[in-house]
Design a protein around this motif. Sequence first.
Motif, PDB file in Angstrom:
ATOM      1  N   GLY A  58       0.771  -1.068  -0.059  1.00 55.27           N
ATOM      2  CA  GLY A  58      -0.059   0.033   0.058  1.00 55.27           C
ATOM      3  C   GLY A  58       0.846   1.233   0.066  1.00 55.27           C
ATOM      4  O   GLY A  58       2.124   1.212  -0.022  1.00 55.27           O
ATOM      5  N   PRO A  59       0.422   2.555   0.127  1.00 57.97           N
ATOM      6  CA  PRO A  59      -1.206   2.480   0.154  1.00 57.97           C
ATOM      7  C   PRO A  59      -2.081   2.537  -1.059  1.00 57.97           C
ATOM      8  O   PRO A  59      -1.439   2.790  -2.269  1.00 57.97           O
ATOM      9  CB  PRO A  59      -1.399   3.994   0.725  1.00 57.97           C
ATOM     10  CG  PRO A  59       0.080   4.728   0.161  1.00 57.97           C
ATOM     11  CD  PRO A  59       0.780   3.726  -0.001  1.00 57.97           C
ATOM     12  N   ILE A  60      -3.170   1.898  -0.857  1.00 60.70           N
ATOM     13  CA  ILE A  60      -4.161   1.631  -1.963  1.00 60.70           C
ATOM     14  C   ILE A  60      -5.465   2.671  -1.780  1.00 60.70           C
ATOM     15  O   ILE A  60      -5.962   2.603  -0.652  1.00 60.70           O
ATOM     16  CB  ILE A  60      -4.607   0.298  -2.112  1.00 60.70           C
ATOM     17  CG1 ILE A  60      -3.652  -0.664  -2.054  1.00 60.70           C
ATOM     18  CG2 ILE A  60      -5.761   0.000  -3.155  1.00 60.70           C
ATOM     19  CD1 ILE A  60      -3.876  -2.072  -1.362  1.00 60.70           C
ATOM     20  N   ARG A  61      -5.459   3.410  -2.700  1.00 62.75           N
ATOM     21  CA  ARG A  61      -6.650   4.516  -2.715  1.00 62.75           C
ATOM     22  C   ARG A  61      -7.966   3.547  -2.589  1.00 62.75           C
ATOM     23  O   ARG A  61      -8.117   2.868  -3.778  1.00 62.75           O
ATOM     24  CB  ARG A  61      -6.507   5.466  -4.124  1.00 62.75           C
ATOM     25  CG  ARG A  61      -7.538   6.696  -3.855  1.00 62.75           C
ATOM     26  CD  ARG A  61      -7.212   7.653  -4.841  1.00 62.75           C
ATOM     27  NE  ARG A  61      -7.533   7.186  -6.123  1.00 62.75           N
ATOM     28  CZ  ARG A  61      -8.702   7.249  -6.933  1.00 62.75           C
ATOM     29  NH1 ARG A  61      -9.979   7.757  -5.977  1.00 62.75           N
ATOM     30  NH2 ARG A  61      -9.117   6.936  -8.002  1.00 62.75           N
ATOM     31  N   LEU A  62      -8.743   4.028  -1.830  1.00 67.49           N
ATOM     32  CA  LEU A  62     -10.096   3.242  -1.959  1.00 67.49           C
ATOM     33  C   LEU A  62     -11.314   4.110  -2.629  1.00 67.49           C
ATOM     34  O   LEU A  62     -11.711   5.129  -2.081  1.00 67.49           O
ATOM     35  CB  LEU A  62     -10.491   2.992  -0.405  1.00 67.49           C
ATOM     36  CG  LEU A  62      -9.729   1.895   0.374  1.00 67.49           C
ATOM     37  CD1 LEU A  62     -10.245   1.722   1.654  1.00 67.49           C
ATOM     38  CD2 LEU A  62     -10.071   0.665  -0.502  1.00 67.49           C
ATOM     39  N   THR A  63     -11.480   3.678  -3.856  1.00 66.81           N
ATOM     40  CA  THR A  63     -12.629   4.430  -4.325  1.00 66.81           C
ATOM     41  C   THR A  63     -13.949   3.741  -3.819  1.00 66.81           C
ATOM     42  O   THR A  63     -13.849   2.629  -3.249  1.00 66.81           O
ATOM     43  CB  THR A  63     -12.596   4.058  -6.002  1.00 66.81           C
ATOM     44  OG1 THR A  63     -12.741   2.672  -6.307  1.00 66.81           O
ATOM     45  CG2 THR A  63     -11.179   4.877  -6.548  1.00 66.81           C
ATOM     46  N   PRO A  64     -15.001   4.494  -4.012  1.00 70.92           N
ATOM     47  CA  PRO A  64     -16.566   3.913  -3.518  1.00 70.92           C
ATOM     48  C   PRO A  64     -16.648   2.464  -4.041  1.00 70.92           C
ATOM     49  O   PRO A  64     -17.157   1.319  -3.613  1.00 70.92           O
ATOM     50  CB  PRO A  64     -17.330   4.952  -3.655  1.00 70.92           C
ATOM     51  CG  PRO A  64     -16.699   6.126  -3.834  1.00 70.92           C
ATOM     52  CD  PRO A  64     -15.122   5.894  -4.257  1.00 70.92           C
ATOM     53  N   GLU A  65     -16.214   2.343  -5.488  1.00 70.59           N
ATOM     54  CA  GLU A  65     -16.483   0.968  -6.438  1.00 70.59           C
ATOM     55  C   GLU A  65     -15.511   0.108  -5.668  1.00 70.59           C
ATOM     56  O   GLU A  65     -16.016  -1.247  -5.369  1.00 70.59           O
ATOM     57  CB  GLU A  65     -16.083   1.294  -7.743  1.00 70.59           C
ATOM     58  CG  GLU A  65     -17.076   2.245  -8.305  1.00 70.59           C
ATOM     59  CD  GLU A  65     -16.886   3.711  -8.139  1.00 70.59           C
ATOM     60  OE1 GLU A  65     -17.809   4.526  -8.154  1.00 70.59           O
ATOM     61  OE2 GLU A  65     -15.675   4.018  -7.411  1.00 70.59           O
ATOM     62  N   LEU A  66     -14.239   0.233  -5.322  1.00 72.61           N
ATOM     63  CA  LEU A  66     -13.226  -0.857  -4.842  1.00 72.61           C
ATOM     64  C   LEU A  66     -13.682  -1.200  -3.636  1.00 72.61           C
ATOM     65  O   LEU A  66     -13.554  -2.316  -3.371  1.00 72.61           O
ATOM     66  CB  LEU A  66     -11.898  -0.296  -4.846  1.00 72.61           C
ATOM     67  CG  LEU A  66     -10.873  -1.104  -4.221  1.00 72.61           C
ATOM     68  CD1 LEU A  66     -10.730  -2.506  -5.160  1.00 72.61           C
ATOM     69  CD2 LEU A  66      -9.524  -0.438  -4.310  1.00 72.61           C
ATOM     70  N   ALA A  67     -14.135  -0.211  -2.572  1.00 71.88           N
ATOM     71  CA  ALA A  67     -14.330  -0.598  -1.341  1.00 71.88           C
ATOM     72  C   ALA A  67     -15.700  -1.412  -1.453  1.00 71.88           C
ATOM     73  O   ALA A  67     -15.886  -2.214  -0.557  1.00 71.88           O
ATOM     74  CB  ALA A  67     -14.793   0.747  -0.577  1.00 71.88           C
ATOM     75  N   ALA A  68     -16.564  -1.096  -2.350  1.00 66.08           N
ATOM     76  CA  ALA A  68     -17.914  -1.899  -2.366  1.00 66.08           C
ATOM     77  C   ALA A  68     -17.293  -3.102  -2.752  1.00 66.08           C
ATOM     78  O   ALA A  68     -18.240  -4.277  -2.311  1.00 66.08           O
ATOM     79  CB  ALA A  68     -18.895  -1.374  -3.110  1.00 66.08           C
ATOM     80  N   ARG A  69     -16.844  -3.418  -3.685  1.00 70.48           N
ATOM     81  CA  ARG A  69     -16.382  -4.664  -4.455  1.00 70.48           C
ATOM     82  C   ARG A  69     -15.854  -5.711  -3.360  1.00 70.48           C
ATOM     83  O   ARG A  69     -15.901  -6.888  -3.430  1.00 70.48           O
ATOM     84  CB  ARG A  69     -15.652  -4.583  -5.640  1.00 70.48           C
ATOM     85  CG  ARG A  69     -15.375  -5.955  -6.112  1.00 70.48           C
ATOM     86  CD  ARG A  69     -14.818  -5.781  -7.621  1.00 70.48           C
ATOM     87  NE  ARG A  69     -15.658  -5.245  -8.622  1.00 70.48           N
ATOM     88  CZ  ARG A  69     -15.284  -4.817  -9.625  1.00 70.48           C
ATOM     89  NH1 ARG A  69     -14.133  -5.068 -10.259  1.00 70.48           N
ATOM     90  NH2 ARG A  69     -16.263  -4.269 -10.578  1.00 70.48           N
TER      91      ARG A  69
END
Length: 222
Positions: A58-69
């Motif tokens: 990391g760090p890995i940027r958490l988009t709403p799409e990635l977090a939901a998946r």
Amino acid sequence: MGMISDFLMARRLRKGPTLLLPYAPDPATVLRTVRLHDPQAGPYGRGFKIGENVELRGPIRLTPELAARAGLPAGWAAAFFARNIDSEEGGDFSRPGLLVRGLAERLGGREHPECQEPPEDLAEVTGGRPIPVDELIALLADDLPGLAVTTVTDAGTTLLTSAESPIEVFVNEWDADDVTYELSADGGYGTEIPAAARRAALAIVERTGGVARDHNGFLITE
């Protein structure tokens, strides 16, 4: 992030242990904190290497799409995941979880999946000089009042307990120059108990020397 890599990253984050942070972290700050767990840790690929067999990616940027998946809770900005680099190499496979848990406590984050049970082992002091038990009881009186000897074993372990605190102190005298002090407690306590154990461990270090580490293997410095 392509579809395949996005899928693989989501699966890795879902599996954990994953560190969630509410901000974009400074890599230098993360590395300094990692080195409280392993002073020799350093950059490795897209993250850091801890010991001989653990990677913190990391760090890995958490988009709403990635977090939901990935099945992560909403509202977190960045993530790291920890893993054993070589599953065949052996070693302590609890270390990735301990690393993430300790970083979450120090960096204002959260571990995923979240551990629900408080730790029993709170702190350990190694490399310190032995001191008489009565001096140890007096030394810890402010943070652990009412300590008294409960058990002395043939193996050289003395157990100190108190009716006023759930924290127990194990004094393990391996030989005349090798003693460890372990502080533990039963589950079901609040944040004040680990804090008292850390203060007690630092008091032992100040009197006996040695090194104090917490339940996640991080150096206790304050």
